[in-house]
Design a protein around this motif. Sequence first.
Motif, PDB file in Angstrom:
ATOM      1  N   GLY A  32       0.908  -1.178  -0.233  1.00 35.13           N
ATOM      2  CA  GLY A  32      -0.326  -0.012   0.115  1.00 35.13           C
ATOM      3  C   GLY A  32       0.857   1.139   0.146  1.00 35.13           C
ATOM      4  N   ASP A  33       2.317   1.017  -0.001  1.00 37.73           N
ATOM      5  CA  ASP A  33       2.970   2.731  -0.393  1.00 37.73           C
ATOM      6  C   ASP A  33       2.818   2.869  -1.838  1.00 37.73           C
ATOM      7  N   LEU A  34       2.471   2.534  -2.679  1.00 42.08           N
ATOM      8  CA  LEU A  34       1.826   3.084  -3.664  1.00 42.08           C
ATOM      9  C   LEU A  34       1.377   4.021  -4.085  1.00 42.08           C
ATOM     10  N   GLN A  35      -0.047   2.595  -4.060  1.00 41.19           N
ATOM     11  CA  GLN A  35      -1.377   2.558  -3.809  1.00 41.19           C
ATOM     12  C   GLN A  35      -1.847   2.534  -2.649  1.00 41.19           C
ATOM     13  N   GLY A  36      -2.384   3.313  -1.594  1.00 34.15           N
ATOM     14  CA  GLY A  36      -2.890   2.458  -0.317  1.00 34.15           C
ATOM     15  C   GLY A  36      -5.323   2.310  -0.236  1.00 34.15           C
ATOM     16  N   GLY A  37      -5.496   2.743   0.320  1.00 32.99           N
ATOM     17  CA  GLY A  37      -6.944   2.570   0.342  1.00 32.99           C
ATOM     18  C   GLY A  37      -7.591   1.171   1.099  1.00 32.99           C
ATOM     19  N   PRO A  38      -8.551   0.294   0.449  1.00 37.57           N
ATOM     20  CA  PRO A  38      -8.959  -0.819   0.899  1.00 37.57           C
ATOM     21  C   PRO A  38      -7.408  -1.894   0.319  1.00 37.57           C
ATOM     22  N   GLU A  39      -7.567  -2.952   0.881  1.00 32.57           N
ATOM     23  CA  GLU A  39      -6.551  -3.930   1.476  1.00 32.57           C
ATOM     24  C   GLU A  39      -6.756  -4.273  -0.257  1.00 32.57           C
ATOM     25  N   ASN A  40      -7.804  -4.965  -0.974  1.00 32.84           N
ATOM     26  CA  ASN A  40      -7.443  -5.369  -2.032  1.00 32.84           C
ATOM     27  C   ASN A  40      -6.870  -4.349  -2.962  1.00 32.84           C
ATOM     28  N   GLU A  41      -6.603  -3.249  -3.362  1.00 30.35           N
ATOM     29  CA  GLU A  41      -6.368  -2.141  -3.642  1.00 30.35           C
ATOM     30  C   GLU A  41      -4.911  -1.888  -3.600  1.00 30.35           C
ATOM     31  N   HIS A  42      -4.398  -2.587  -2.236  1.00 33.80           N
ATOM     32  CA  HIS A  42      -3.005  -1.895  -2.985  1.00 33.80           C
ATOM     33  C   HIS A  42      -1.763  -2.738  -3.978  1.00 33.80           C
ATOM     34  N   TYR A  43      -1.262  -1.140  -3.903  1.00 30.86           N
ATOM     35  CA  TYR A  43       0.416  -1.723  -4.582  1.00 30.86           C
ATOM     36  C   TYR A  43       1.208  -1.081  -3.656  1.00 30.86           C
ATOM     37  N   THR A  44       2.333  -1.623  -4.232  1.00 32.80           N
ATOM     38  CA  THR A  44       4.333  -1.157  -4.133  1.00 32.80           C
ATOM     39  C   THR A  44       4.485  -0.964  -4.839  1.00 32.80           C
ATOM     40  N   ASP A  45       5.872  -0.073  -4.983  1.00 34.40           N
ATOM     41  CA  ASP A  45       7.406   0.039  -5.573  1.00 34.40           C
ATOM     42  C   ASP A  45       8.203  -0.212  -5.598  1.00 34.40           C
ATOM     43  N   THR A  46       8.276  -1.072  -4.078  1.00 35.93           N
ATOM     44  CA  THR A  46       9.108  -0.591  -3.191  1.00 35.93           C
ATOM     45  C   THR A  46       9.081  -2.364  -2.566  1.00 35.93           C
ATOM     46  N   PHE A  47       9.177  -3.306  -2.907  1.00 36.82           N
ATOM     47  CA  PHE A  47       9.288  -4.477  -2.794  1.00 36.82           C
ATOM     48  C   PHE A  47      11.013  -4.453  -3.030  1.00 36.82           C
ATOM     49  N   ASN A  48      11.400  -5.353  -2.505  1.00 37.48           N
ATOM     50  CA  ASN A  48      12.945  -5.779  -2.237  1.00 37.48           C
ATOM     51  C   ASN A  48      13.439  -7.415  -2.219  1.00 37.48           C
ATOM     52  N   GLY A  49      14.612  -7.919  -1.935  1.00 40.57           N
ATOM     53  CA  GLY A  49      15.860  -8.272  -0.956  1.00 40.57           C
ATOM     54  C   GLY A  49      15.468  -9.177  -2.272  1.00 40.57           C
ATOM     55  N   THR A  50      15.909 -10.935  -1.399  1.00 39.01           N
ATOM     56  CA  THR A  50      15.734 -11.541  -2.146  1.00 39.01           C
ATOM     57  C   THR A  50      14.825 -12.258  -2.185  1.00 39.01           C
ATOM     58  N   SER A  51      13.739 -11.561  -1.302  1.00 37.05           N
ATOM     59  CA  SER A  51      12.827 -11.624  -2.007  1.00 37.05           C
ATOM     60  C   SER A  51      11.548 -11.338  -3.102  1.00 37.05           C
ATOM     61  N   SER A  52      12.148 -10.262  -3.463  1.00 43.56           N
ATOM     62  CA  SER A  52      11.495 -10.007  -5.078  1.00 43.56           C
ATOM     63  C   SER A  52      12.824 -10.234  -6.346  1.00 43.56           C
ATOM     64  N   ALA A  53      14.141 -10.042  -5.941  1.00 43.86           N
ATOM     65  CA  ALA A  53      14.722 -11.184  -7.246  1.00 43.86           C
ATOM     66  C   ALA A  53      13.760 -12.987  -7.010  1.00 43.86           C
ATOM     67  N   SER A  54      13.754 -13.543  -6.076  1.00 42.62           N
ATOM     68  CA  SER A  54      13.490 -14.876  -6.630  1.00 42.62           C
ATOM     69  C   SER A  54      12.330 -15.140  -7.217  1.00 42.62           C
ATOM     70  N   PRO A  55      10.867 -14.284  -7.026  1.00 35.40           N
ATOM     71  CA  PRO A  55       9.957 -14.387  -7.938  1.00 35.40           C
ATOM     72  C   PRO A  55      10.500 -14.262  -8.788  1.00 35.40           C
ATOM     73  N   ILE A  56      11.284 -13.236  -9.777  1.00 37.22           N
ATOM     74  CA  ILE A  56      11.570 -12.700 -10.967  1.00 37.22           C
ATOM     75  C   ILE A  56      11.520 -13.933 -11.503  1.00 37.22           C
ATOM     76  N   VAL A  57      13.064 -14.400 -11.114  1.00 32.53           N
ATOM     77  CA  VAL A  57      13.267 -15.542 -11.685  1.00 32.53           C
ATOM     78  C   VAL A  57      12.260 -17.109 -11.959  1.00 32.53           C
ATOM     79  N   VAL A  58      11.540 -16.782 -10.418  1.00 30.68           N
ATOM     80  CA  VAL A  58      10.463 -17.914 -11.257  1.00 30.68           C
ATOM     81  C   VAL A  58       9.268 -17.320 -11.817  1.00 30.68           C
ATOM     82  N   GLY A  59       8.579 -16.040 -12.601  1.00 30.40           N
ATOM     83  CA  GLY A  59       8.768 -15.615 -13.620  1.00 30.40           C
ATOM     84  C   GLY A  59       9.167 -16.087 -14.819  1.00 30.40           C
ATOM     85  N   THR A  60      10.290 -15.765 -15.193  1.00 36.85           N
ATOM     86  CA  THR A  60      11.473 -16.240 -16.439  1.00 36.85           C
ATOM     87  C   THR A  60      11.214 -17.614 -16.330  1.00 36.85           C
ATOM     88  N   LEU A  61      11.070 -17.986 -15.284  1.00 36.92           N
ATOM     89  CA  LEU A  61      11.173 -20.049 -15.775  1.00 36.92           C
ATOM     90  C   LEU A  61       9.849 -20.554 -16.367  1.00 36.92           C
TER      91      LEU A  61
END
Length: 565
Positions: free
Chosen positions: A391-420
């Motif tokens: 919710g740091d990019l868009q707040g409001g109702p929880e089902n409409e939350h977005y971020t543009d600051t997700f990070n870590g090997t947490s954000s790196a790993s799903p990028i590789v999963v999506g590629t595969l």
Amino acid sequence: MAKTTKPFPGEPPTAGGPEGPQRTQVVVIVRPGFSPEQGATLLANAPAAESVSFRPLFNDTPARLSTLETSAEPAPDLSVYYVTEVPAEQADPLIQSLLQREEVEGAYVQPQATLPFIETAVRSAAPDPSVPVTPSFVDRQGYLEASPQGVDAVFAWTYPGGRGANVQVIDIEGGWNFTHEDLAQNSGGLLSGVQRADWQNHGTAVLGVIGGDTNTIGVTGISPDANLRAISVYRDAAMTYNLPQVIQLAADSLRPGDIILIEQQYSHPTLGLTTVEWWPADFDAIRYAVSRGVIVVEAAGNGNNNLDAAGYNTALTGFPATWRNPFNRANRDSGAVVVGAGNPPPGTHGRNAETGSGEVYTDRARCNFSNFGSMIDVQGWGWEVTTTGYGDLQGGPENEHYTDTFNGTSSASPIVVGTLACLQGILRAYGRIPLTPARAREVLRTTGSAQQAATGRPLTQRIGNRPNLRQLIPLVLQTNTWSGVQFTGSLGANATGRWYTFNWPAHWHVVWTAVPTTPVPGAPQLKIKTQVERASDGFITYWLNVTNLSNRPLNFEGRFTVLGW
């Protein structure tokens, strides 16, 4: 090395939930043939025996776990793993008691996981009443774009299956929001386990990177047509933690070529946050999944640690005598794809500096927190990832939350999963055999946008290349056909002989024939029977039984034809 028998600081207790009584899990490794009924005898003289539970760590009968046939290299014997739960202060005495028993090969405390992302200040983003629906944030998802900036998912989408169609992914962590507006199309929900509310944003962000819906709002995942499901590491209302069992459950729910993502990291008692496969049960659970042909993607962890450090060669007290450091793949290899975190291009989202260091981003250089080492196969963005949740990019109702600051090997790993998932979807759409775990790792390590150096972070601190689907797709789709003579042989009259030839890549399709070198018209001369051994996930051994059907000696050639690779 000093033994640790309590949850590491900042980690949740093993049982009882965040506010409940703290109990510690002790993993017990017994000799093959041990049965659950023997547990009472094993614990008869153990400290606090009356309060000690004893059950198989994995979710099946010991007989099946020890004899299960697999599609790749032999699976480990999961039937030798058991677990007990005791008050934290009684774990040390219990371990010492168990290690004295002849039936016990090892006993150690099961570590508790933390999430491999970096806590940062979250900006307040109140809903804008002038915007009736969520806008598109795809232009903020630079990781979708062409290399070297991104993985070029946009290019993959031009291929049949290139959005991950007919590919299943299971995310392993502890919480998700499956009712989010941008996770409606291909989400299969929670397959097993209990959610933890404080982990929900993390799981939601991971799913958005892989499979955010194709629509006009929010984000689009790298592989939006992939089927996404989740299994929680928390197994019951008491928040009993069991990552090894969950990996096994995920593997049993998938087909060869599907993908497991492990979004967890453990804390080594002296070396800090690190990759989970260093611990015996977790390693064998991953190897079990890989032995079934399932690709396992594993976050390297956010400890800023060198996984090649000598300290990792030393087992913790209670590890079995057979244990060897898996971070050195010459010792043993789980088969997982291990992911490090790299910087995005400078200026992404108008920001230039890494949190915590203030250093200007160097694209594809190792993030200041990412673990590194020779075992790490590939990198993804470790900062500035736009996705669902928080919710740091868009707040409001929880089902409409977005971020543009997700990070870590947490954000790196799903990028590789999506590629595969894009690659596997394309291969299936073309009627091709999907990538095996070994082949997936190979193509990721040999392609991509090269890692770059930054101040204090040389290329020797390996996190691998950033994937590039424009390179990967033609590589995995390429075909070639050729024939040759692999060996020659001689057989006496009416005799049978056996030859073998090894280290043939598992993704090659090979046909064998035996051809006499001397013409003798009038009747068949040779018969060949081909037998196949899956020597490892990556290599095939062919056993060729050749019979001389004639009543005279003959010489022959063992010929092969590769029909595609």
